[in-house]
Scaffold this active site. Sequence first.
Site, short mmCIF file in Angstrom:
data_model
loop_
_atom_site.label_atom_id
_atom_site.label_comp_id
_atom_site.label_asym_id
_atom_site.label_seq_id
_atom_site.Cartn_x
_atom_site.Cartn_y
_atom_site.Cartn_z
N ASP A 78 0.87 -1.17 0.00
CA ASP A 78 0.00 0.00 0.00
C ASP A 78 0.91 1.22 0.00
O ASP A 78 1.53 1.56 1.02
CB ASP A 78 -0.89 -0.01 1.24
CG ASP A 78 -1.80 1.20 1.34
OD1 ASP A 78 -1.68 2.12 0.50
OD2 ASP A 78 -2.64 1.24 2.25
N LYS A 99 -2.16 15.98 -10.01
CA LYS A 99 -1.49 15.69 -11.29
C LYS A 99 -0.68 16.89 -11.78
O LYS A 99 0.37 16.72 -12.41
CB LYS A 99 -2.54 15.28 -12.34
CG LYS A 99 -3.22 13.95 -12.03
CD LYS A 99 -2.21 12.81 -11.90
CE LYS A 99 -2.90 11.46 -11.75
NZ LYS A 99 -1.92 10.34 -11.68
N TYR A 107 -7.75 16.03 -7.44
CA TYR A 107 -7.13 15.22 -8.49
C TYR A 107 -6.37 16.12 -9.46
O TYR A 107 -5.23 15.84 -9.83
CB TYR A 107 -8.20 14.41 -9.22
CG TYR A 107 -7.64 13.43 -10.23
CD1 TYR A 107 -7.09 12.22 -9.81
CD2 TYR A 107 -7.68 13.69 -11.60
CE1 TYR A 107 -6.58 11.31 -10.72
CE2 TYR A 107 -7.17 12.79 -12.52
CZ TYR A 107 -6.62 11.60 -12.08
OH TYR A 107 -6.12 10.70 -12.99
#
Length: 264
Positions: free
Chosen positions: A71, A166, A162
């Site tokens: 993980d 990025k 998100y």
Amino acid sequence: MATSNTTGLKAKVALVTGATSGIGRECAKELSKEGCFLAITGRNASALEEVSKECQSAGVPQDKVLSVVADLSKDEDCERVVSDTISHFGSLDILVNSAGGLVRGGIEQITMEEYDQQMNINTRSVFLLMKLALPHILKTKGNIVNISSVTGLRAFPDIVAYNMSKAALDQLTRSVALEVASRGVRVNAVNPGVIVTEIHKRAGVTDENYAKFLEYSKTTHAMGRVGETREVARAVVFLASDNASFITGATLPIDGGRSIMCPR
């Protein structure tokens, strides 16, 4: 083994994160076709075993495919992934950072816990893996390829964290590329548009709404369709190969023209 004579990838050691599904899985398969030795990691042990068998079917010997269940939101797991790779292979040539996730919501909806979750897996874990892998990649004059997104290049509503993760990943790519270029290491990223994977469904999008999203996405990509994972993976293979020997700090859109479109 279906290997290329021009990529220079045969017998290179590649560590691929997020290898149990989507783009990461396809990257592992395509690199194995080029003759790479693979360290693959993900959270699902049975899915990792499937990918390992797919890589072996491409011609990679069984002992040259290392599976590490991990993980990557946990620092100790990132450390173990790199240390296990070096213990098994003795070196590392290529790091492909594909593990990631999507947290939906705009700034008014998203909680700080969700924000931290998004940044931890999409940005912080990549930063740590690059930091851990670089001493080994510097020795081999290897390279790193990060899986970013068109959202790193363009803003889209209702996925604010998100988008941020990025964009940060793109800047991380450029920054580290400058830091290591003079020492013979390249760092690049690909920025996919809408690619058929499970990421949206895992973020809570229903099958029905996802089908509608894919249909609508035909209108938001200049080429009139969405992409397939192999189209991204082949670009990753290119960037990792000798064919891209003079490319570093690039953020390459694999998006059917989406990032250059404007509303009309």
